[in-house]
Structures are given as C-alpha cells and as structure tokens.
Design an enzyme around this catalytic site. Structure first.
Site, mmCIF file in Angstrom:
data_model
loop_
_atom_site.group_PDB
_atom_site.id
_atom_site.type_symbol
_atom_site.label_atom_id
_atom_site.label_comp_id
_atom_site.label_asym_id
_atom_site.label_seq_id
_atom_site.Cartn_x
_atom_site.Cartn_y
_atom_site.Cartn_z
ATOM 1 N N HIS A 105 -53.363 -68.314 -59.958
ATOM 2 C CA HIS A 105 -53.618 -69.556 -60.713
ATOM 3 C C HIS A 105 -52.333 -70.332 -60.995
ATOM 4 C CE1 HIS A 105 -57.725 -68.414 -61.259
ATOM 5 N NE2 HIS A 105 -57.460 -67.377 -62.043
ATOM 6 N N ASP A 132 -60.495 -62.256 -55.730
ATOM 7 C CA ASP A 132 -60.556 -62.320 -57.197
ATOM 8 C C ASP A 132 -61.779 -63.172 -57.562
ATOM 9 O OD1 ASP A 132 -58.426 -62.150 -59.781
ATOM 10 O OD2 ASP A 132 -59.911 -63.748 -59.893
ATOM 11 N N HIS A 189 -62.145 -65.340 -59.643
ATOM 12 C CA HIS A 189 -61.804 -66.728 -59.951
ATOM 13 C C HIS A 189 -61.227 -67.412 -58.724
ATOM 14 C CE1 HIS A 189 -61.397 -64.479 -63.812
ATOM 15 N NE2 HIS A 189 -62.102 -65.507 -64.267
ATOM 16 N N ASP A 245 -61.827 -58.413 -60.557
ATOM 17 C CA ASP A 245 -62.697 -58.861 -61.642
ATOM 18 C C ASP A 245 -64.093 -59.219 -61.141
ATOM 19 O OD1 ASP A 245 -61.454 -60.924 -60.346
ATOM 20 O OD2 ASP A 245 -60.506 -61.781 -62.127
HETATM 21 N N1 Q9C Z 1 -62.233 -70.793 -71.490
HETATM 22 C C1 Q9C Z 1 -57.150 -63.973 -63.315
HETATM 23 O O1 Q9C Z 1 -58.134 -63.321 -63.050
HETATM 24 N N2 Q9C Z 1 -60.186 -67.460 -68.741
HETATM 25 N N3 Q9C Z 1 -57.166 -64.891 -64.241
HETATM 26 C C2 Q9C Z 1 -59.977 -68.461 -69.733
HETATM 27 C C3 Q9C Z 1 -61.014 -70.205 -71.104
HETATM 28 C C4 Q9C Z 1 -59.056 -67.253 -67.963
HETATM 29 C C5 Q9C Z 1 -58.312 -65.167 -65.004
HETATM 30 C C6 Q9C Z 1 -61.257 -68.970 -70.273
HETATM 31 C C7 Q9C Z 1 -59.303 -66.365 -66.838
HETATM 32 C C8 Q9C Z 1 -58.092 -66.162 -66.027
HETATM 33 C C9 Q9C Z 1 -55.901 -63.741 -62.574
HETATM 34 ZN ZN ZN Z 2 -59.579 -63.488 -61.761
#
Ligand code: Q9C
Ligand code: ZN
Length: 686
Positions: A157, A196, A198, A289
C-alpha cells in the site's frame, strides 16, 4: 524462541542435516519486530510484531528453518528505494524514528491512512525492504531456487510519497526495480502476484506504464467499498502507455471467497497470462489476510489452498519465486499458510491439484469481466469459458458465516452483500428420505424420532393375531387412511392408463410418419441410384475419350521425337559446317593478311624504288637516247627478284654493245641482236 545464528547473516549457509534438492532462502530478523504501535493498552494492532514471530516459531518448530538457507535482514540502500519512492518520502521514513517525541510521531502518522510510527519504524522499514531485495537478487542469480522473506512492515500500500495501510516502503516494488536495474542479472520481465486480500494499489501505480512488470492483484473490492477502496482496484485498471495490458485486477464482489474461487481465477486468468508473459522471475506479495479465520479479510482460503496456488506458479520462470509477506492477521492461519507455502518451495510432497472447484456464481462473473477487459491484450483470454461452469451449492460452514465482519466490512446492506447461498432442495429431501429408509432397515422403532415411521415399525413387529386384536381406533384410522391412499392410487393408475393410451396413439401416429419417411427415403435412394448410374456412364465415356486422346498424344509425341532427332542431326551438321567455315575464314584471313603484307612490302619497295640508284640511272638513260647511245636493259630473275642489267654501246651496227655497265648483281651478259633501240625495263626490286 530461536533466531537465525549470526554467522548465517549475510551469505546464508545451508543446514548440514540433509542436502535439499532445492535451495530455498528464508529471511527473518528479530529487528523487524521493533516497529510497533506506541499504545500498549487495549486491543493490539493487527499489524504487530507477533505476526512474524508466529511465522518463524512455526517454521522452527516443524524443522523447516533448518532446511532453508537462512538470512538475517540487511538495510536497503537509499538509491534502491529512490527507484519507486520520492526523496521526501525516504526522508520521512528515515527520520521518523529519531529526534521526535511520541506525540510528534503520532501527529505525523495521523496525516496518513492507517499508519503508526514508533522509534523502531525506520529500522524495520529499511530491513524489510532490504530483506526482499537481498533474496530477490540471490534467486535471480540462481544461488537460491526460491525464497520467502518474513518481513514487516508490509509494503504493497506504500505509495511513492505516502506511507499507507500499515506499509512504509513498498518492499516488493523496490526489489522489482532493483532486479530490472541490475542488467547483469538478466531479469527483463517480472510477474508480481499480489494475493493479499487488499488491492496492491501502490505496486499498481509504480509499474502502471511499465511493460516489464506484469502486476496482478486479486482482492476484495465490493464496488470500491473495501480497503483501500475507490476505483483503483477495479478490473478496468489495465495500465497505460507501454504498460497497457500489464496490470490485472481481479476484484471480488463479496467476502468469504476460498481456494475454489482463487483456483478458478488462477486457471482462467493468471496461469494463461503467465504462460504468455513468460517472466524471468515471480515476486509474490504474499499477504495471508485472505486466509481462513483472518479478522480483516473474512475469506476462507486454507493453507492447502495457498499451496495449490503457489504450486501452480512454480511451473513458471524456472521456479524462481520470491515471496514477501504482506498482510495476514490471524496468527495461526498466517503461520500455517506460510508453512504450507514453504513445503511447496521445498518440494516436500506432491500437491494434489486435482481439485473440484465450486466457486461462487459471482466469481464466474468477475472472471468473465476480467477476461473480456483484457482479451485484446492477452488473446488467450478471448476464448469462451466452458459452458457448464460449476458453482457451489453447499451452505457455508458455520465458522465462516457466523464470524463477525471486520471494520472494513461495515457497509450498508452488509447482509445483502453476503454470498447468495444456494441450498440444494434436492439434497435436503434426499437426506430425509435416506434417514427414514435407514430407520426402517434397522427395525429399531424405539430409536426412531419420526412418529409415522415409528408406528409402521411397531405394526411390522406384531403377529397377525396381535394385529387382529389390535383393531383399535388407531388401526381403523390407519386402514381408512390406507383405503384413502388406495383410492388415490387407483386414480393414479387411471391417469397412467390414460397416459399409456395417449402414448400408444402417439406411437401409432409416429409409426405412420416413420412409414412415410421410409418411403421418402427409398425414393431418395432410387433417385440417388439413377444419379449414380448416369454418373457412371459419363465416367465411362470420359474414360474412353481419355484413352483415345492418350493414343493420339502418344503418336504425336513419336512424330515430334523424329522431327527432333532430324533437327538435332541438322543442327550438328550446321555446327560442323560452321566450324569448317570458321577455319576457312581464318585461312582467308591469314591469306588476306599475307596479301596485305605483300602489298605493304610492294608499296614499301615502290616507295624505295623511286629513290633508288637504278631509277635515277634510268632517268639519265633517257637523256642518253639523244646522244645516240644505245642502252638496253634486260631482266634477269634470281629467285623472285628482278635484277636489271644495263648494256650500253652503239647499237646502230646491229652488233652487241661494247661497253656494259651494270647495277646490282651481275650475271652472264646477255648478248642480244637488236635493230632497234630498246629499253627493257623491269621492275626495280632492289
Ligand atoms: N477504515 C495490509 O494488509 N484498514 N494492509 C483500515 C480503515 C487497513 C491492510 C480500515 C487495512 C490495511 C498490508
Ligand atoms: Zn492486506
């Protein structure tokens, strides 16, 4: 807990235990645990140091670490980070851990999305990026077959100028740029697989216009409502300029996907494209994840599922695979999934890939959309998918569906967004039927719950006498019921009879049709026969003509041969004559030449003659005539030369002259009686 011994820190030494058929690198360094949330109380942050500890401990406990080439982490150099991050970003991460108070850091972190900093963040970030780069280089060089970098903070990210989503530096992107930049490594094409849960937003952007890097990301998207959200993760984002077609997004429409969904995407999108792209090395943004039990992902991929996905990628790039940890927040799931992957990299056991996949209906929809969008860049994707696509009918297991949705899942109508489960009515009725049959077979009425079944069983057990004595109200009602059913059955029989009659009528009718069709067929056959006959006649005729033609052609050919032989003969004669002619011509030429020579010599002689003493003498003689002297001259031939002889004297008395003069070679004087004055002139050749 044990850590890799220091002496393996840089070069990495293989364990002494047994020679592995594959050299698999493993990076782990306790120093990457230093990055942690400053707040101690309350719920721990999902991206916490225990994640990599859990992974390392697991691999250690099952003896995997001893079989790998273990590396300690090494800080990445700024110049390599600079390939994908801005100067200011490098500076931010470099300085965030020193010269700042906790509250200052908090303030900076608050400017970003899902980011925390502490005094260990800088070092961890540099080590994470350095670790991935280090093993990537080793794999590229062939020193290692493959590698896993157990790193944190994660990276995919982290944008060019912005930490984000628990990520500080984009570890995988830095390694990819490094590999491409080091020309001696010979890495020209890189496939990045981001599984991942995301979307790998930053990796996508960093290679957006780059055809050397094919970025593939499969992630929850749900119309842009799932983190990181927006359109970036949409399947319509396919790259730009030279990178057009080199960015592939597979955006899930819902949570709860498992390996069936991922395998379908592999089989119908990733693998065909990977075949075509033929990367020199594969980097996996290996977040776990999407693993079963993950609190953020709410998907259901099992460790075995991950091993299938990885195994399918091992077929490419000569197995050169570098895995870098991204997300994954259920410690058990995370550790077991990484373990499953390590077993694949070490080629421990054959993976059973014969997997019957029953993905969601939505998964097929997504796959179709992605294929359609990319088919102009990857023609293999233009093929139609098989018509009969299986999708899942079984209900979700309690553990998946009862799980509370994570913060990311909280969207309006979340319940509607849940998977449309297709409970099979057929299966359900079958199972009830099955139960009842089993009960009747066992003859054990007491255990049976179903009252109807129990009653029937009881009656089955009674003797006839007992039955007769037991014509109680129950029995009467049972008989009434039986009679009612019998009546119903008779009705049914009538219906069947009617049906049979109808069928018979239909058969008769069909027979008529068949008869007619048979006649038509016979007629057709007759006509066909006629056509065949006339065809045969025509064929025979043509054959006869052909034979005749052949004979004529043969005759003509023979004649032609004769003429040709004669011609050849004549030609050779002409050639012979030509030859003679040439010889004669040459002879003529020689003769002409000789003549010319003679003439030339004659002319020369003439020319000389006019100037010779003899001619001058002649001129004098001319004058002598007038003084009454007789001069005559004769010619004498010696060979081909004429020699003049000149006699002088008084010729009037008719006797020969008394005096003689001569010129040239004197021969016997020639005595001639002459009455007249004679001048005998020869050709002066002297
Ligand atoms: N509403 C990785 O898996 N979530 N990052 C934030 C805010 C962040 C995940 C939610 C998730 C980040 C590397
Ligand atoms: Zn992730």
């Amino acid at each position: 807990m044990k850590f890799p011994p220091n002496d393996t820190s840089r070069n990495g030494t293989q364990s002494q235990q047994q020679e592995e058929k594959r050299r698999v690198g493993l990076v782990y360094d306790e120093r990457m645990c230093k990055h942690a949330t400053p707040k101690a109380k309350g719920e721990p942050h999902p991206e916490n140091p225990d994640r990599i500890r859990a992974v390392w401990d697991k691999l250690e406990s099952v003896g995997i670490t001893q079989r790998c080439v273990v590396f300690k982490a090494k800080e990445v150099e700024d110049k390599y980070i600079a390939a994908v991050h801005s100067k200011s970003h490098i500076n931010l991460i470099k300085t965030i851990s020193c010269n700042k108070t906790v509250s200052q850091r908090k303030k900076v972190a608050a400017k970003y999305d899902s980011i925390y900093f502490n005094e260990g963040s800088s070092e961890s970030a540099y080590l994470a990026a350095g670790s991935v780069l280090e093993v990537a280089e080793q794999v590229a060089k062939g020193e290692l077959n493959s590698a896993f970098a157990i790193v944190r903070p994660p990276g995919h990210h982290a944008e060019k100028s912005e930490p984000m989503g628990f990520c500080l530096f984009n570890n995988v992107a830095i390694a990819a740029s490094f590999l491409l930049e080091q020309k001696k490594l010979g890495i020209k094409k890189i496939l990045i697989v981001d599984w991942d849960v995301h979307h790998g937003n930053a990796t996508q952007k960093m290679f957006w216009k780059d055809s050397r890097v094919l970025s593939f990301s499969v992630h929850r998207h749900e119309n842009g409502s799932f983190y990181p959200g927006g359109d970036d993760g949409s399947h319509t984002m396919v790259g730009e300029g030279p990178g057009l077609g080199y960015n592939i997004n597979v955006p899930w429409e819902n949570a709860h996907c498992d390996e069936a969904d991922y395998i379908a995407v592999w089989d119908h999108i990733l693998i065909p494209v990977a075949k075509e792209f033929n990367a020199d090395i594969i980097l996996i943004s290996a977040g776990f994840d999407a693993a079963i039990g993950d609190p953020l992902g709410s998907c259901c991929v099992t460790p075995h599922g991950f091993s299938i996905l990885l195994k399918k990628l091992m077929e490419f790039s000569k197995g050169k695979i570098v895995m870098a940890l991204e997300g994954g927040y259920n410690l058990d799931s995370l550790a077991n999934s990484v373990l499953a992957c390590m077993e694949v990299l070490l080629e421990d056991a054959p993976i059973d890939e014969s997997y019957e996949v029953y993905p969601f209906e939505s998964t097929w929809r997504v796959i179709k959309d992605v294929r359609e969008k990319l088919s102009s860049f990857w023609p293999i994707l233009a093929k139609k998918l098989p018509k009969t696509l299986t999708h899942r009918l079984k209900p979700l297991h309690e553990i998946y569906s009862s799980q509370s949705e994570d913060e990311d899942d909280v969207v309006p109508n979340a319940s509607l967004k849940r998977r449309k489960r297709q409970n099979s009515p057929v299966q359900n009725s079958l199972s009830i039927k099955g139960k009842r049959q089993k009960a009747l077979d066992t003859d054990d009425s007491e255990d049976v719950e179903d009252p109807q079944t129990r009653k029937v069983l009881k009656m089955k057990k009674m003797s006839n006498a007992e039955l007769a004595g037991k014509l109680d109200v129950d029995c009467v009602s049972a008989m009434t019921e039986a009679a009612r059913r019998l009546c119903g059955m008779e009705n049914e029989v009538d219906v069947y009879r009617d049906h049979i009659r109808q069928l018979k009528d239909k058969v008769a009718e069909d027979n008529g049709i068949i008869e007619k069709q048979n006649i038509a067929i016979q007629e057709g056959e007759k006509r066909l026969q006629q056509v065949l006959n006339s065809e045969k006649e025509l064929k025979d005729k043509l054959l006869a003509e052909r034979v005749q033609n052949d004979a004529q052609i043969k005759e003509l050919k023979e004649e032609q041969d004769k003429v040709m032989t004669a011609n050849n003969h004549m030609a050779s004669e002409i050639a012979a004559r030509d030859k003679t002619l040439t010889i004669k011509e040459r002879e003529i030429e020689v003769l002409k030449q000789q003549l010319a020579n003679l003439e030339a010599k004659g002319k020369e002689a003439d020319a000389r003659g006019t100037d010779c003493a003899y001619c001058r003498l002649l001129a004098k003689l001319d004058r002598l005539r007038y003084v009454g002297q007789a001069v005559f001259m004769t010619q004498h031939v010696v060979g081909q030369w004429w020699f003049p002889a000149i006699f002088s004297g008084d010729m009037t008395n008719g006797s020969g002259g008394s005096r003689r003069c001569f010129l040239g070679i004197w021969q016997k004087p020639l005595v001639v009686n002459v009455k007249k004055f004679v001048c005998f002139m020869g050709i002066c050749k002297a």
